[in-house]
Design an enzyme around this catalytic site. Structure first.
Site, PDB file in Angstrom:
ATOM      1  N   SER A 109       0.850  -1.197   0.000  1.00 42.76           N
ATOM      2  CA  SER A 109       0.000   0.000   0.000  1.00 42.76           C
ATOM      3  C   SER A 109       0.881   1.242   0.000  1.00 42.76           C
ATOM      4  O   SER A 109       2.029   1.186   0.450  1.00 42.76           O
ATOM      5  CB  SER A 109      -0.875   0.006   1.264  1.00 42.76           C
ATOM      6  N   TYR A 122      -1.588  -0.244  10.762  1.00 42.15           N
ATOM      7  CA  TYR A 122      -1.875  -0.535   9.352  1.00 42.15           C
ATOM      8  C   TYR A 122      -0.667  -0.167   8.492  1.00 42.15           C
ATOM      9  O   TYR A 122      -0.192  -0.974   7.680  1.00 42.15           O
ATOM     10  CB  TYR A 122      -3.135   0.194   8.871  1.00 42.15           C
TER      11      TYR A 122
HETATM   12  C1  8X3 Z   1      -5.102   1.564   1.466  1.00 44.49           C
HETATM   13  C2  8X3 Z   1      -4.925   2.966   1.107  1.00 44.49           C
HETATM   14  O1  8X3 Z   1      -4.934   5.383   1.790  1.00 44.49           O
HETATM   15  O2  8X3 Z   1      -5.699   3.852   3.474  1.00 44.49           O
HETATM   16  O3  8X3 Z   1      -3.981   0.811   1.611  1.00 44.49           O
HETATM   17  O4  8X3 Z   1      -3.405   3.966   2.956  1.00 44.49           O
HETATM   18  S1  8X3 Z   1      -4.745   4.060   2.421  1.00 44.49           S
END
Ligand code: 8X3
Length: 221
Positions: A109, A122
């Site tokens: 990502s 994340y």
């Molecule tokens: C997903 C995109 O913008 O949330 O991986 O990082 S973001």
């Protein structure tokens, strides 16, 4: 083609849709990639099949709170899928990929290269995917196995519904006011990477909507 996901109904729909446009055998397996034993069982069931390309796509964001306030269970959910499930899928694919000089495509990502508010685990989990992809290139050098890391920006999927846990207004606002990427845009990138001649390895692709210039710089109307 082997489809792996949790939801049996969605698997069936995907299988039907693929078979409408392509004359190929499609098998489906309902597997929760947070369950390491289930992943092992899955690989056991497909051990006699020739797996030459693995799209290691499972991943999710849960929540967007400040680090201090984050629900620890959400940290664990992201680690279980984005790190542990990702690793298990990749590691058990290795004998197949080495046998067939295959290709693993890992989906990281923009969040793996840029931190943003509320992104903590994340973002870190996607940096993990990015670094393991680099390491796999090194470890697999000389085997003929190819490794590609595709890093999407904003793609209009269930991603934000999952992150914001059913708060559809917030989830929908993520993709409003500009043209986000569609899943097909990323599928095109995967198809490009895996269809290069065998002497070509696409190591890394960072792909964003034209209206997005960084993780947080989005121009909306
Ligand atoms: C997903 C995109 O913008 O949330 O991986 O990082 S973001």
């Amino acid at each position: 083609m082997i489809l792996v996901a949790r939801n049996e109904e969605k698997l069936l729909a995907a299988k039907k849709s693929i078979q409408e446009s392509a004359d190929i055998d499609v098998k489906k397996f309902a597997v929760d990639l947070q369950d390491m034993d289930a992943i092992e069982k899955f690989y056991g069931e497909v051990s006699s099949l020739d797996i030459d390309i693995v799209i290691n796509n499972a991943g999710l964001a849960l929540g967007k709170a400040s680090f201090e306030d984050y629900d620890f269970k959400d940290f664990e959910g992201m680690i279980d899928t984005n790190i542990k499930g990702f690793l298990k899928v990749a590691q058990l694919a290795m004998p197949h990929l080495k046998k067939h000089k295959g290709h693993i495509v890992n989906l990281s990502s923009i969040a793996g290269v840029e931190a943003y508010e509320g992104g903590s685990v994340y973002c870190a989990s996607k940096a993990f995917v990015k670094m393991i992809s680099r390491n796999l290139r090194i470890d697999l050098a000389g085997t003929g196995v190819r490794v590609t890391d595709i890093a999407p920006g904003a793609v209009e999927t269930d991603f934000s519904n999952t992150r914001f846990k059913g708060d559809t207004a917030v989830a929908e606002s993520v993709y409003k006011g500009y043209a986000p990427l569609q899943p097909e845009d990323i599928a095109d990138c995967i198809a490009f990477a895996v269809s290069r001649p065998v002497h070509v390895n696409i190591d890394y692709m960072l792909v964003m909507p034209t209206a997005q210039a960084s993780a947080t710089r989005l121009v909306k109307n």
